[in-house]
Design an enzyme around this catalytic site. Structure first.
Site, short mmCIF file in Angstrom:
data_model
loop_
_atom_site.label_atom_id
_atom_site.label_comp_id
_atom_site.label_asym_id
_atom_site.label_seq_id
_atom_site.Cartn_x
_atom_site.Cartn_y
_atom_site.Cartn_z
N SER A 133 9.15 -21.38 2.09
CA SER A 133 8.46 -21.04 3.34
C SER A 133 7.03 -21.55 3.36
O SER A 133 6.35 -21.56 2.32
CB SER A 133 8.45 -19.52 3.47
OG SER A 133 7.49 -19.12 4.42
N GLU A 135 4.74 -19.89 4.34
CA GLU A 135 3.90 -18.75 3.94
C GLU A 135 3.32 -18.97 2.53
O GLU A 135 2.32 -18.36 2.16
CB GLU A 135 4.71 -17.46 3.94
CG GLU A 135 4.74 -16.71 5.25
CD GLU A 135 3.41 -16.05 5.60
OE1 GLU A 135 2.90 -15.27 4.79
OE2 GLU A 135 2.90 -16.32 6.69
N TYR A 157 5.55 -11.24 0.38
CA TYR A 157 6.60 -12.18 0.79
C TYR A 157 6.28 -13.59 0.30
O TYR A 157 7.12 -14.26 -0.31
CB TYR A 157 6.71 -12.15 2.33
CG TYR A 157 7.60 -13.23 2.89
CD1 TYR A 157 8.97 -13.02 3.06
CD2 TYR A 157 7.08 -14.47 3.28
CE1 TYR A 157 9.79 -14.02 3.56
CE2 TYR A 157 7.89 -15.46 3.79
CZ TYR A 157 9.24 -15.22 3.93
OH TYR A 157 10.04 -16.22 4.44
O1 G4F Z 1 6.16 -14.12 13.87
P1 G4F Z 1 5.49 -13.66 12.64
O2 G4F Z 1 5.81 -12.27 12.20
O3 G4F Z 1 5.83 -14.74 11.54
P2 G4F Z 1 5.15 -15.10 10.13
O4 G4F Z 1 4.45 -13.95 9.54
O5 G4F Z 1 4.35 -16.34 10.33
O6 G4F Z 1 6.42 -15.40 9.23
C1 G4F Z 1 7.53 -16.16 9.70
O7 G4F Z 1 7.34 -17.53 9.37
C2 G4F Z 1 7.35 -17.81 7.97
C3 G4F Z 1 7.16 -19.30 7.82
O8 G4F Z 1 5.79 -19.59 7.81
C4 G4F Z 1 8.63 -17.34 7.35
F1 G4F Z 1 8.63 -17.62 6.03
C5 G4F Z 1 8.79 -15.85 7.58
O9 G4F Z 1 10.03 -15.41 7.07
C6 G4F Z 1 8.79 -15.61 9.08
O10 G4F Z 1 9.90 -16.26 9.63
O11 G4F Z 1 3.89 -13.74 12.82
C7 G4F Z 1 3.25 -14.91 13.22
C8 G4F Z 1 1.76 -14.63 13.46
C9 G4F Z 1 1.06 -13.87 12.33
O12 G4F Z 1 -0.17 -14.48 12.07
C10 G4F Z 1 0.83 -12.49 12.87
O13 G4F Z 1 -0.34 -11.83 12.37
O14 G4F Z 1 1.66 -13.78 14.60
C11 G4F Z 1 0.68 -12.80 14.35
N1 G4F Z 1 0.95 -11.62 15.19
C12 G4F Z 1 0.10 -11.15 16.14
N2 G4F Z 1 0.64 -10.06 16.72
C13 G4F Z 1 2.05 -10.85 15.16
C14 G4F Z 1 1.85 -9.86 16.12
N3 G4F Z 1 3.17 -10.91 14.40
C15 G4F Z 1 4.14 -9.97 14.62
N4 G4F Z 1 5.28 -10.02 13.91
N5 G4F Z 1 3.97 -8.96 15.55
C16 G4F Z 1 2.83 -8.86 16.32
O15 G4F Z 1 2.70 -7.95 17.15
#
Ligand code: G4F
Length: 330
Positions: A133, A135, A157
């Site tokens: 990933s 990440e 993670y």
């Molecule tokens: O959609 P996210 O939860 O994805 P994240 O953390 O980037 O992880 C995903 O991508 C990775 C690959 O880089 C994978 F390995 C992993 O399994 C997964 O598929 O969050 C994306 C961004 C973050 O910076 C988070 O802080 O969105 C920001 N965010 C802002 N508000 C939020 C929110 N994320 C989530 N989940 N929920 C919110 O309300």
């Protein structure tokens, strides 16, 4: 004779698209299911008659060996594990067990079934794909990130994925296994889990449009990601296992967008203005944030001939329209 593939995590977004793709290519596809009596198979409901299943647990090595022996695959795609980053701070040990040690156990199962040891030359007869990933790049050392950019993971993670990445490389180097990691940047679709930010936004936009809710609570609106379409990314996984020499690849679009832009596009797709509905909620800010991620996928373009087919705007619009259609149909 048809090639055989074994997919761990087949019930997830990527597992379902990969199973479809491999079936289209004429593979016999096996999925690993967990011990639950009633596994959540909604994403593969349309495929179940064409798939074979075996059961295994990631903390039970014997069950993994038995699954590999039963399926006797030519290729194993290891997509299982925790994928939702924010909860991994509450479940750091479990995350490490499944996303880290689980990879080692699958590699060991291959080694046992193929009879490989330190003196064995060659790869045995099973090719292995590990879902690494972006990440792992975390607090990025450079932008964009490529295959040799150093890792600085920012969540349990990311740390566990980094272990999985290195142990995959180590088994390739130690036992001559055909074992590769795809360092995939964020990839989304209408099948994305509803907690991930893109789907959370598109689903909320559709619900707000239909009057089912009024507000959407989000965390860091400034976070930027390289978001692509999951259906494209599973094709890269397959291509990685067809190369003459096993090696790791970065898969992404090479473009970066913010959470705020995602909200703007999703709400516009249903004729709303995100500024009327989005509320920033400090409880959703992560203990350690990954601020930006952006891929340099040149190696995948050159060696795999892989390119994404959907732009970011098309992806978010497609997801918003799909959610609206689904909710309207009831
Ligand atoms: O959609 P996210 O939860 O994805 P994240 O953390 O980037 O992880 C995903 O991508 C990775 C690959 O880089 C994978 F390995 C992993 O399994 C997964 O598929 O969050 C994306 C961004 C973050 O910076 C988070 O802080 O969105 C920001 N965010 C802002 N508000 C939020 C929110 N994320 C989530 N989940 N929920 C919110 O309300």
């Amino acid at each position: 004779m048809a090639k055989r593939a074994l997919i761990t995590g087949i019930t997830g977004q990527d597992g379902s698209y990969l199973a479809e793709h491999l079936l289209d290519l004429g593979y016999q596809v096996w999925g690993v299911l967990r011990r639950d009596s009633d596994p959540a198979t909604s994403r593969i409901a349309h495929l179940v008659d064409d798939l074979s299943f075996t059961r295994a647990e990631f903390d039970d090595s014997a069950s993994l060996v038995a699954a590999v022996e039963r399926a006797r695959p030519d290729e194993i795609y290891n997509l299982a594990g925790t994928s939702y980053v924010p909860t991994t701070w509450q479940h750091a040990e479990l995350t490490t067990e499944v996303n880290g040690m689980g990879v080692l156990r699958v590699l060991e199962a291959i080694r046992v079934v193929c009879g490989l040891d330190e003196s064995a030359a060659g790869s045995g007869d099973i090719r292995f794909y590990q879902a690494s990933s972006s990440e792992m790049f975390g607090k990025v050392a450079e932008t964009p990130q490529h295959e040799t950019t150093i890792f600085h993971p920012r969540s349990p993670y990311g740390v566990a994925k980094t272990y999985g990445h290195y142990i995959t490389r180590n088994y390739r180097e130690s036992f001559g296994m055909y074992a590769v990691s795809g360092i995939l940047f964020n990839h989304e679709s209408p099948r994305r889990g509803t907690g991930f930010v893109t789907r959370k936004i598109t689903l909320a936009a559709a619900n707000i449009k239909l009057g089912h809710q009024d507000e959407l609570h989000l965390g860091n609106l400034d976070a930027q990601r390289d978001w692509g379409y999951a259906g494209d990314y599973v094709k890269a996984m397959h291509l990685m296992l067809q190369q003459p020499i096993p090696t790791d690849y970065v898969i992404g679009t090479g473009t970066m967008h913010s959470v705020q832009e995602t909200a703007r596009i999703a709400f516009e797709a249903v004729d709303l203005d995100w500024r009327d509905h989005v509320v920033v909620d400090p409880d959703l800010i992560r203990p350690a944030e990954v601020e930006t991620l952006c891929a340099n996928p040149t190696k995948a373009h050159t060696e795999l001939g892989w390119k994404p087919t959907l732009s970011f705007e098309e992806l978010i619009q497609t997801m918003a329209e799909s959610d609206l259609r689904r909710l309207t149909a009831g």
